[in-house]
Motif scaffolding. Structure first.
Motif, PDB file in Angstrom:
ATOM      1  N   GLY A  63       0.723  -1.207  -0.028  1.00  0.00           N
ATOM      2  CA  GLY A  63       0.066   0.053   0.168  1.00  0.00           C
ATOM      3  C   GLY A  63       0.932   1.154  -0.048  1.00  0.00           C
ATOM      4  O   GLY A  63       0.355   2.081  -0.735  1.00  0.00           O
ATOM      5  N   ALA A  64       1.877   1.198   0.830  1.00  0.00           N
ATOM      6  CA  ALA A  64       2.710   2.440   0.860  1.00  0.00           C
ATOM      7  C   ALA A  64       3.512   2.660  -0.376  1.00  0.00           C
ATOM      8  O   ALA A  64       3.515   3.698  -0.889  1.00  0.00           O
ATOM      9  CB  ALA A  64       3.867   2.483   2.122  1.00  0.00           C
ATOM     10  N   MET A  65       3.934   1.536  -0.951  1.00  0.00           N
ATOM     11  CA  MET A  65       4.670   1.625  -2.516  1.00  0.00           C
ATOM     12  C   MET A  65       3.696   2.295  -3.441  1.00  0.00           C
ATOM     13  O   MET A  65       4.226   3.247  -4.332  1.00  0.00           O
ATOM     14  CB  MET A  65       5.117   0.394  -2.700  1.00  0.00           C
ATOM     15  N   LEU A  66       2.508   1.951  -3.606  1.00  0.00           N
ATOM     16  CA  LEU A  66       1.573   2.264  -4.525  1.00  0.00           C
ATOM     17  C   LEU A  66       1.336   3.793  -3.926  1.00  0.00           C
ATOM     18  O   LEU A  66       1.266   4.772  -5.128  1.00  0.00           O
ATOM     19  CB  LEU A  66       0.229   1.393  -4.590  1.00  0.00           C
ATOM     20  N   ALA A  67       0.966   3.997  -2.718  1.00  0.00           N
ATOM     21  CA  ALA A  67       0.975   5.508  -2.425  1.00  0.00           C
ATOM     22  C   ALA A  67       2.172   6.435  -2.870  1.00  0.00           C
ATOM     23  O   ALA A  67       2.036   7.655  -3.436  1.00  0.00           O
ATOM     24  CB  ALA A  67       0.722   5.620  -0.892  1.00  0.00           C
ATOM     25  N   GLY A  68       3.378   5.867  -2.373  1.00  0.00           N
ATOM     26  CA  GLY A  68       4.412   6.778  -3.006  1.00  0.00           C
ATOM     27  C   GLY A  68       4.596   6.939  -4.423  1.00  0.00           C
ATOM     28  O   GLY A  68       5.021   7.985  -4.926  1.00  0.00           O
ATOM     29  N   LEU A  69       4.212   5.833  -5.379  1.00  0.00           N
ATOM     30  CA  LEU A  69       4.276   5.679  -6.860  1.00  0.00           C
ATOM     31  C   LEU A  69       3.319   6.798  -7.193  1.00  0.00           C
ATOM     32  O   LEU A  69       3.440   7.716  -8.144  1.00  0.00           O
ATOM     33  CB  LEU A  69       4.141   4.450  -7.332  1.00  0.00           C
ATOM     34  N   LEU A  70       2.113   6.871  -6.643  1.00  0.00           N
ATOM     35  CA  LEU A  70       1.017   7.717  -7.096  1.00  0.00           C
ATOM     36  C   LEU A  70       1.441   9.336  -6.626  1.00  0.00           C
ATOM     37  O   LEU A  70       1.222  10.064  -7.718  1.00  0.00           O
ATOM     38  CB  LEU A  70      -0.224   7.435  -6.210  1.00  0.00           C
ATOM     39  N   THR A  71       2.064   9.418  -5.632  1.00  0.00           N
ATOM     40  CA  THR A  71       2.644  10.598  -5.364  1.00  0.00           C
ATOM     41  C   THR A  71       3.509  11.394  -6.353  1.00  0.00           C
ATOM     42  O   THR A  71       3.691  12.391  -6.923  1.00  0.00           O
ATOM     43  CB  THR A  71       3.250  10.839  -3.902  1.00  0.00           C
ATOM     44  N   LEU A 183      12.075   5.263 -15.889  1.00  0.00           N
ATOM     45  CA  LEU A 183      11.790   3.949 -15.077  1.00  0.00           C
ATOM     46  C   LEU A 183      12.809   3.869 -13.584  1.00  0.00           C
ATOM     47  O   LEU A 183      12.317   3.512 -12.505  1.00  0.00           O
ATOM     48  CB  LEU A 183      12.398   2.788 -16.033  1.00  0.00           C
ATOM     49  N   MET A 184      13.955   4.460 -14.007  1.00  0.00           N
ATOM     50  CA  MET A 184      14.864   4.552 -12.748  1.00  0.00           C
ATOM     51  C   MET A 184      14.359   5.425 -11.569  1.00  0.00           C
ATOM     52  O   MET A 184      14.503   5.364 -10.518  1.00  0.00           O
ATOM     53  CB  MET A 184      16.230   4.952 -12.949  1.00  0.00           C
ATOM     54  N   HIS A 185      13.399   6.559 -12.136  1.00  0.00           N
ATOM     55  CA  HIS A 185      12.873   7.542 -11.169  1.00  0.00           C
ATOM     56  C   HIS A 185      12.018   6.960 -10.275  1.00  0.00           C
ATOM     57  O   HIS A 185      11.920   7.063  -9.209  1.00  0.00           O
ATOM     58  CB  HIS A 185      12.410   8.771 -12.024  1.00  0.00           C
ATOM     59  N   TYR A 186      11.020   6.097 -11.032  1.00  0.00           N
ATOM     60  CA  TYR A 186       9.763   5.599 -10.374  1.00  0.00           C
ATOM     61  C   TYR A 186      10.520   4.393  -9.542  1.00  0.00           C
ATOM     62  O   TYR A 186       9.948   4.247  -8.453  1.00  0.00           O
ATOM     63  CB  TYR A 186       8.858   4.936 -11.368  1.00  0.00           C
ATOM     64  N   LEU A 191      11.723   2.938  -3.734  1.00  0.00           N
ATOM     65  CA  LEU A 191      12.691   2.634  -2.579  1.00  0.00           C
ATOM     66  C   LEU A 191      12.371   3.523  -1.582  1.00  0.00           C
ATOM     67  O   LEU A 191      12.401   3.398  -0.295  1.00  0.00           O
ATOM     68  CB  LEU A 191      14.358   2.955  -3.215  1.00  0.00           C
ATOM     69  N   VAL A 192      12.108   4.942  -1.716  1.00  0.00           N
ATOM     70  CA  VAL A 192      11.737   5.959  -0.706  1.00  0.00           C
ATOM     71  C   VAL A 192      10.525   5.392   0.001  1.00  0.00           C
ATOM     72  O   VAL A 192      10.722   5.723   1.208  1.00  0.00           O
ATOM     73  CB  VAL A 192      11.716   7.495  -1.624  1.00  0.00           C
ATOM     74  N   SER A 193       9.446   4.974  -0.967  1.00  0.00           N
ATOM     75  CA  SER A 193       8.215   4.707  -0.113  1.00  0.00           C
ATOM     76  C   SER A 193       8.454   3.431   0.770  1.00  0.00           C
ATOM     77  O   SER A 193       7.784   3.453   1.846  1.00  0.00           O
ATOM     78  CB  SER A 193       7.253   4.298  -1.192  1.00  0.00           C
ATOM     79  N   VAL A 194       9.027   2.560   0.194  1.00  0.00           N
ATOM     80  CA  VAL A 194       9.237   1.362   1.033  1.00  0.00           C
ATOM     81  C   VAL A 194      10.281   1.706   2.256  1.00  0.00           C
ATOM     82  O   VAL A 194      10.039   1.207   3.334  1.00  0.00           O
ATOM     83  CB  VAL A 194       9.875   0.136   0.210  1.00  0.00           C
ATOM     84  N   THR A 195      11.115   2.448   2.126  1.00  0.00           N
ATOM     85  CA  THR A 195      12.106   2.883   3.268  1.00  0.00           C
ATOM     86  C   THR A 195      11.330   3.652   4.212  1.00  0.00           C
ATOM     87  O   THR A 195      11.412   3.390   5.555  1.00  0.00           O
ATOM     88  CB  THR A 195      13.034   3.562   2.998  1.00  0.00           C
ATOM     89  N   THR A 196      10.428   4.477   3.831  1.00  0.00           N
ATOM     90  CA  THR A 196       9.635   5.362   4.765  1.00  0.00           C
ATOM     91  C   THR A 196       8.589   4.494   5.657  1.00  0.00           C
ATOM     92  O   THR A 196       8.660   4.826   6.855  1.00  0.00           O
ATOM     93  CB  THR A 196       8.857   6.378   3.827  1.00  0.00           C
ATOM     94  N   VAL A 197       8.008   3.788   4.934  1.00  0.00           N
ATOM     95  CA  VAL A 197       6.761   2.760   5.779  1.00  0.00           C
ATOM     96  C   VAL A 197       7.844   1.879   6.549  1.00  0.00           C
ATOM     97  O   VAL A 197       7.121   1.669   7.820  1.00  0.00           O
ATOM     98  CB  VAL A 197       5.847   2.159   4.984  1.00  0.00           C
TER      99      VAL A 197
END
Length: 290
Positions: A63-71, A183-186, A191-197
């Motif tokens: 869920g966090a990964m998807l929210a980070g990607l959506l952001t 692709l590298m950006h996403y 990584l940022v999303s997963v690390t954060t959660v």
């Protein structure tokens, strides 16, 4: 391992994972994106619970990964439409975070998921929520999750070091050479999303920002080499968590807050005394030139 040992290990893993990820955030001039994602993942966590009716770490990560990607996607979309980057981040950040807060207030009910916990975290509770591992015994679930995420972050950075380097410093050249810049950006946003959660239970969203940005900013003052910057940032993250724990015990105050304070203290020392870009080194260099 002792109670204090688990807290120190958890803090060290937060420092390493956030420190490594933070280097790319600093060099890509995306510090505000860390603040945005560290808050918008709350929406992903709440949405994951509403879908799965479980606080399982795996569903939270997805869920966090998807929210980070959506952001990241929404910010990128607004930018391509001519909106200023800071304005785009501000709009997406506040909107998605507020939706998460509203869902917690109206849909989650009495489940142990609240805004204060997500924002501030409480690392002192980490050693009590354990899972049994074969041949190892009881291990705090948050610590295990952080260990897995830290290994993943380190491997992704190591395996694609060349790609990170060229897409960070010269994305136009990288695109002309055929590197998948978008692709590298996403992947990086993931990584940022997963690390954060993963760090939510330990230090909370607000303190994650300090861990993501400040150790990397300190490392940037000490060296210009990317590999050295990664190592120093991780080291500063570990040092900040250890110092923060000692300060918290000494003053009988918030461990998470003390960790954030320690990152600022290390940055202040680096700002003045770093041999590469510290203020004292610059003054000495100017004096020698004269």
């Amino acid at each position: 391992m002792s109670y204090a040992g688990w807290i120190l290990l958890t803090g060290a893993l937060v420092g390493i994972s956030c420190g490594l990820t933070g280097v790319l955030l600093i060099l890509r001039k995306m510090a505000m994106m860390a603040d945005a994602i560290s808050h918008t993942v709350l929406l992903g966590i709440v949405a994951a619970y509403l879908v799965s009716s479980s606080l399982d770490g795996g569903s939270m990560l997805i869920g966090a990964m998807l929210a980070g990607l959506l952001t990241a996607w929404l910010v990128q979309w607004f930018e391509s439409s001519g909106i200023n980057t800071d304005a785009a981040i501000g709009v997406v950040f506040t909107t998605l975070f507020s939706i998460g807060v509203i869902l917690i207030s109206t849909s989650v009910g009495n489940v142990h998921l609240d805004v204060n916990h997500a924002l501030m975290g409480e690392i002192s509770f980490i050693p009590w929520n354990v899972i049994e591992l074969p041949l190892i015994g009881p291990v705090p679930s948050a610590t295990l999750l952080l260990l897995i995420v830290t290994i993943i972050v380190a491997l992704v950075i190591l395996l694609f070091f060349k790609e990170w380097k060229i897409t960070t410093f010269d994305p136009a050249l990288a695109a002309s050479l055929g590197f998948p810049v978008l692709l590298m950006h996403y992947v990086f946003m993931t990584l940022v999303s997963v690390t954060t959660v993963a760090a939510f239970d330990a230090v909370g969203a607000i303190m994650v920002v300090a861990m993501l940005i400040t150790p990397a900013a300190s490392a940037n003052l000490w060296t210009d080499r990317l590999s050295h910057m990664f190592l120093l940032s991780a080291l500063f993250g570990v040092a900040s968590s250890s110092m923060g724990y000692v300060v918290a015990i000494w003053l009988n105050t918030s461990i998470s807050g003390s960790m954030a304070f320690s990152t600022g203290l290390i940055f202040l020392i680096s700002y003045f005394f770093a041999p590469k870009h510290g203020q004292i080194a610059k003054r000495v260099y100017k004096t020698n030139e004269i």
